[in-house]
Design a protein around this motif. Structure first.
Motif, PDB file in Angstrom:
ATOM      1  N   GLU A 264      13.682   0.759   5.028  1.00 38.55           N
ATOM      2  CA  GLU A 264      12.920   1.014   3.794  1.00 38.55           C
ATOM      3  C   GLU A 264      12.574   2.494   3.652  1.00 38.55           C
ATOM      4  OE1 GLU A 264      12.107  -1.085   1.443  1.00 38.55           O
ATOM      5  OE2 GLU A 264      12.556  -3.039   2.351  1.00 38.55           O
ATOM      6  N   GLY A 265      13.033   3.323   4.592  1.00 40.53           N
ATOM      7  CA  GLY A 265      12.757   4.758   4.529  1.00 40.53           C
ATOM      8  C   GLY A 265      11.341   5.132   4.876  1.00 40.53           C
ATOM      9  N   ILE A 266      10.689   4.356   5.723  1.00 41.32           N
ATOM     10  CA  ILE A 266       9.279   4.560   6.060  1.00 41.32           C
ATOM     11  C   ILE A 266       9.144   5.394   7.331  1.00 41.32           C
ATOM     12  CG2 ILE A 266       7.127   3.394   6.719  1.00 41.32           C
ATOM     13  CD1 ILE A 266       8.154   0.969   5.082  1.00 41.32           C
ATOM     14  N   HIS A 267       8.213   6.337   7.322  1.00 41.70           N
ATOM     15  CA  HIS A 267       7.901   7.126   8.517  1.00 41.70           C
ATOM     16  C   HIS A 267       7.152   6.237   9.497  1.00 41.70           C
ATOM     17  CE1 HIS A 267       5.757   9.972  11.120  1.00 41.70           C
ATOM     18  NE2 HIS A 267       6.697  10.848  10.822  1.00 41.70           N
ATOM     19  N   THR A 268       7.632   6.182  10.752  1.00 45.41           N
ATOM     20  CA  THR A 268       7.085   5.262  11.745  1.00 45.41           C
ATOM     21  C   THR A 268       6.446   6.012  12.911  1.00 45.41           C
ATOM     22  OG1 THR A 268       9.285   5.165  12.765  1.00 45.41           O
ATOM     23  CG2 THR A 268       8.707   3.403  11.217  1.00 45.41           C
ATOM     24  N   THR A 269       5.270   5.554  13.310  1.00 46.13           N
ATOM     25  CA  THR A 269       4.520   6.180  14.401  1.00 46.13           C
ATOM     26  C   THR A 269       3.996   5.103  15.343  1.00 46.13           C
ATOM     27  OG1 THR A 269       3.840   8.086  13.081  1.00 46.13           O
ATOM     28  CG2 THR A 269       2.465   7.540  14.966  1.00 46.13           C
ATOM     29  N   ILE A 270       4.055   5.397  16.637  1.00 44.36           N
ATOM     30  CA  ILE A 270       3.448   4.532  17.652  1.00 44.36           C
ATOM     31  C   ILE A 270       2.289   5.282  18.295  1.00 44.36           C
ATOM     32  CG2 ILE A 270       3.763   3.340  19.848  1.00 44.36           C
ATOM     33  CD1 ILE A 270       6.694   3.019  19.182  1.00 44.36           C
ATOM     34  N   ASP A 271       1.137   4.631  18.377  1.00 39.42           N
ATOM     35  CA  ASP A 271      -0.021   5.160  19.092  1.00 39.42           C
ATOM     36  C   ASP A 271      -0.123   4.379  20.396  1.00 39.42           C
ATOM     37  OD1 ASP A 271      -2.400   6.173  19.974  1.00 39.42           O
ATOM     38  OD2 ASP A 271      -3.626   5.275  18.394  1.00 39.42           O
TER      39      ASP A 271
ATOM     40  N   TYR B 275       0.812  -1.213   0.000  1.00 36.66           N
ATOM     41  CA  TYR B 275       0.000   0.000   0.000  1.00 36.66           C
ATOM     42  C   TYR B 275       0.850   1.270   0.000  1.00 36.66           C
ATOM     43  CZ  TYR B 275      -3.374  -3.555   1.240  1.00 36.66           C
ATOM     44  OH  TYR B 275      -4.149  -4.693   1.225  1.00 36.66           O
ATOM     45  N   ARG B 276       2.147   1.130  -0.196  1.00 33.20           N
ATOM     46  CA  ARG B 276       3.043   2.274  -0.066  1.00 33.20           C
ATOM     47  C   ARG B 276       2.718   3.391  -1.063  1.00 33.20           C
ATOM     48  NH1 ARG B 276       9.566   1.919   0.918  1.00 33.20           N
ATOM     49  NH2 ARG B 276       9.784   4.075   1.655  1.00 33.20           N
ATOM     50  N   SER B 277       2.211   3.048  -2.205  1.00 29.31           N
ATOM     51  CA  SER B 277       1.923   4.061  -3.220  1.00 29.31           C
ATOM     52  C   SER B 277       0.861   5.055  -2.763  1.00 29.31           C
ATOM     53  CB  SER B 277       1.468   3.390  -4.527  1.00 29.31           C
ATOM     54  OG  SER B 277       0.284   2.631  -4.327  1.00 29.31           O
ATOM     55  N   TYR B 278       0.072   4.695  -1.755  1.00 35.07           N
ATOM     56  CA  TYR B 278      -0.974   5.582  -1.252  1.00 35.07           C
ATOM     57  C   TYR B 278      -0.460   6.555  -0.192  1.00 35.07           C
ATOM     58  CZ  TYR B 278      -4.117   2.140  -3.392  1.00 35.07           C
ATOM     59  OH  TYR B 278      -4.748   1.306  -4.266  1.00 35.07           O
ATOM     60  N   TRP B 279       0.716   6.308   0.368  1.00 36.11           N
ATOM     61  CA  TRP B 279       1.163   7.057   1.534  1.00 36.11           C
ATOM     62  C   TRP B 279       1.624   8.478   1.217  1.00 36.11           C
ATOM     63  CZ3 TRP B 279       4.724   2.575   3.645  1.00 36.11           C
ATOM     64  CH2 TRP B 279       3.911   1.504   4.009  1.00 36.11           C
ATOM     65  N   GLY B 280       2.141   8.680   0.010  1.00 33.45           N
ATOM     66  CA  GLY B 280       2.659  10.007  -0.326  1.00 33.45           C
ATOM     67  C   GLY B 280       3.887  10.346   0.493  1.00 33.45           C
ATOM     68  N   GLU B 281       4.184  11.632   0.596  1.00 31.59           N
ATOM     69  CA  GLU B 281       5.391  12.061   1.304  1.00 31.59           C
ATOM     70  C   GLU B 281       5.212  12.077   2.817  1.00 31.59           C
ATOM     71  OE1 GLU B 281       6.735  15.791  -0.182  1.00 31.59           O
ATOM     72  OE2 GLU B 281       7.074  15.055  -2.221  1.00 31.59           O
ATOM     73  N   GLU B 282       3.986  12.265   3.299  1.00 33.40           N
ATOM     74  CA  GLU B 282       3.754  12.399   4.740  1.00 33.40           C
ATOM     75  C   GLU B 282       3.374  11.096   5.425  1.00 33.40           C
ATOM     76  OE1 GLU B 282       0.813  15.389   5.403  1.00 33.40           O
ATOM     77  OE2 GLU B 282       2.289  17.007   5.391  1.00 33.40           O
ATOM     78  N   GLY B 283       2.830  10.139   4.697  1.00 37.84           N
ATOM     79  CA  GLY B 283       2.288   8.934   5.300  1.00 37.84           C
ATOM     80  C   GLY B 283       3.340   7.926   5.727  1.00 37.84           C
ATOM     81  N   GLY B 284       2.865   6.745   6.118  1.00 38.43           N
ATOM     82  CA  GLY B 284       3.783   5.707   6.573  1.00 38.43           C
ATOM     83  C   GLY B 284       3.042   4.634   7.330  1.00 38.43           C
ATOM     84  N   ILE B 285       3.675   4.126   8.383  1.00 35.78           N
ATOM     85  CA  ILE B 285       3.114   3.041   9.185  1.00 35.78           C
ATOM     86  C   ILE B 285       2.893   3.512  10.620  1.00 35.78           C
ATOM     87  CG2 ILE B 285       3.596   0.778  10.213  1.00 35.78           C
ATOM     88  CD1 ILE B 285       5.088   0.039   7.669  1.00 35.78           C
ATOM     89  N   THR B 286       1.716   3.198  11.154  1.00 38.33           N
ATOM     90  CA  THR B 286       1.404   3.431  12.564  1.00 38.33           C
ATOM     91  C   THR B 286       1.080   2.097  13.219  1.00 38.33           C
ATOM     92  OG1 THR B 286       0.537   5.667  12.190  1.00 38.33           O
ATOM     93  CG2 THR B 286      -0.188   4.533  14.187  1.00 38.33           C
ATOM     94  N   VAL B 287       1.646   1.867  14.398  1.00 41.52           N
ATOM     95  CA  VAL B 287       1.282   0.689  15.181  1.00 41.52           C
ATOM     96  C   VAL B 287       0.489   1.152  16.391  1.00 41.52           C
ATOM     97  CG1 VAL B 287       2.066  -1.356  16.404  1.00 41.52           C
ATOM     98  CG2 VAL B 287       3.343  -0.543  14.418  1.00 41.52           C
ATOM     99  N   SER B 288      -0.709   0.577  16.525  1.00 37.79           N
ATOM    100  CA  SER B 288      -1.625   0.934  17.596  1.00 37.79           C
ATOM    101  C   SER B 288      -2.032  -0.345  18.312  1.00 37.79           C
ATOM    102  CB  SER B 288      -2.822   1.688  17.002  1.00 37.79           C
ATOM    103  OG  SER B 288      -3.701   2.145  18.001  1.00 37.79           O
ATOM    104  N   GLY B 289      -3.151  -0.329  18.993  1.00 36.00           N
ATOM    105  CA  GLY B 289      -3.550  -1.531  19.708  1.00 36.00           C
ATOM    106  C   GLY B 289      -5.008  -1.529  20.066  1.00 36.00           C
ATOM    107  N   GLY B 290      -5.235  -2.195  21.206  1.00 35.94           N
ATOM    108  CA  GLY B 290      -4.290  -2.732  22.152  1.00 35.94           C
ATOM    109  C   GLY B 290      -3.199  -1.743  22.557  1.00 35.94           C
ATOM    110  N   GLU B 291      -2.144  -2.283  23.096  1.00 32.58           N
ATOM    111  CA  GLU B 291      -1.008  -1.486  23.532  1.00 32.58           C
ATOM    112  C   GLU B 291       0.279  -2.040  22.912  1.00 32.58           C
ATOM    113  OE1 GLU B 291       1.631   0.714  24.345  1.00 32.58           O
ATOM    114  OE2 GLU B 291      -0.279   1.441  25.149  1.00 32.58           O
ATOM    115  N   PRO B 292       0.831  -1.320  21.921  1.00 33.38           N
ATOM    116  CA  PRO B 292       2.012  -1.831  21.209  1.00 33.38           C
ATOM    117  C   PRO B 292       3.246  -2.018  22.083  1.00 33.38           C
ATOM    118  CG  PRO B 292       1.483   0.415  20.522  1.00 33.38           C
ATOM    119  CD  PRO B 292       0.333  -0.071  21.329  1.00 33.38           C
TER     120      PRO B 292
END
Length: 248
Positions: free
Chosen positions: A96-103, A62-79
Motif C-alpha cells: 500500500e506504499g506505507i512507511h513502516t516502523t518497528i519500536d 486514518y491515512r489522510s492524517y499521516w501526510g508524507e512522513e507518517g505511516g504505521i509503527t508497531v510497538s508493544g510489548g515486544e513486536p
C-alpha cells in the motif's frame, strides 16, 4: 495467515517515528524493566486477536492524517515476539506504499535459523527500526531488565550491517542509566554504527506506576524522581544527539 495478539492502538501517534502515525501495540514482552509503564503488556498469548488484513484496513481509515512522513509503527510489548504476524502485516503495508516502523528493545534477536531468516525478510519490508538500548553495561542491564543486553547490541550491529535506518532510544533513569561512564560507553557504541539517524534521551517518568499496583506487582522504583533538566542536558551532550535526517 498469522493473527496478532493486540494490546491497543493509537490512531494519532506523534512520538513513535516520523510524522503522524498509526501505532499498534502488540501484547507480550519477556523483558521486566523496572520502569516499564505498560506492565499490562507483558503476558503473552492474550489480547484481542486480529489478522494482518483486519488491522491494516483499520489503520487505513486514518491515512489522510499521516501526510508524507507518517505511516504505521508497531510497538508493544515486544513486536519481535510475533514475528510471523509482523512479516505478513508489513508486507501488506508496503504493498500500500506505507512507511513502516518497528519500536523494539531487540531482546528476541538471534542468529538462529529459526529466527534470522524471518527477521531478515521482515527488515526487507521495514523502513525504520526504533531500538531501545536501556543500559550498555550488561550487569546493570540485568538488574534493570532481568535480561542480558547481548542480543540487543547484536541486533543493533546486525541492523547496521544490512544498512537499516535506526533511531536509538535511551530512557534516563536516575541511579540506573544516568552514569556518565555508562553514557560515554553507549555514545562510543552508537558512534560505531553508520546507520543511526537519530538518538533520543527519554526522561524516566512514573505515569505507569499505578498499573503495577493494579496488577499486584511491587514497583521497585518507588521514590525515584524523574531526572533533572540538567541531567537530561548532560546525557544529550554525552550522547551527541543526532539531528533527524530525511529517511529513505
Amino acid at each position: 495467515m498469522t493473527n496478532a495478539f493486540v494490546h491497543s492502538y493509537e490512531t494519532f501517534g506523534s512520538v513513535d517515528g516520523p510524522g503522524v502515525r498509526f501505532v499498534l501495540f502488540l501484547q507480550g514482552c519477556k523483558m521486566r524493566c523496572l520502569y516499564c509503564h505498560n506492565p499490562d503488556t507483558w503476558k503473552t498469548g492474550i489480547g484481542e486477536e486480529k489478522s494482518p488484513r483486519e488491522i491494516l484496513d483499520f489503520a487505513l481509515r486514518y491515512r489522510s492524517y499521516w501526510g508524507e512522513e507518517g505511516g504505521i509503527t508497531v510497538s508493544g510489548g515486544e513486536p519481535l515476539l510475533q514475528l510471523d504476524f509482523m512479516l505478513e502485516f508489513f508486507t501488506l503495508a508496503k504493498k500500500e506504499g506505507i512507511h513502516t516502523t518497528i519500536d523494539t528493545c531487540g531482546q528476541p534477536f538471534s542468529h538462529r535459523d529459526s529466527f534470522l531468516p524471518k527477521f531478515k525478510a521482515l527488515m526487507d519490508v521495514t523502513d525504520l527500526v526504533m531500538l531501545d538500548i536501556k543500559q550498555i553495561d550488561d550487569a546493570k542491564h540485568r538488574v534493570l531488565t532481568k535480561h542480558s543486553n547481548r542480543s540487543i547490541l547484536d541486533c543493533a550491529k546486525y541492523l547496521d550491517e544490512i544498512g537499516k535506518d535506526m533511531w536509538i532510544r535511551h530512557v534516563l533513569v536516575p541511579g540506573y542509566t544516568d552514569n556518565e561512564g555508562d553514557l560515554q560507553k553507549l555514545s562510543d557504541f552508537i558512534a560505531g554504527l553508520k546507520h543511526v539517524k537519530k538518538v533520543e534521551v527519554l526522561p524516566y517518568h512514573t505515569f505507569g506506576a499505578y498499573k503495577w499496583k493494579e496488577l499486584g506487582l511491587t514497583y521497585e522504583l518507588e521514590g525515584v524522581d524523574p531526572p533533572s533538566l540538567a541531567s537530561e542536558e548532560k546525557a544529550k551532550k554525552i550522547l551527541k544527539i543526532i539531528p533527524i535526517d530525511t529517511l529513505s
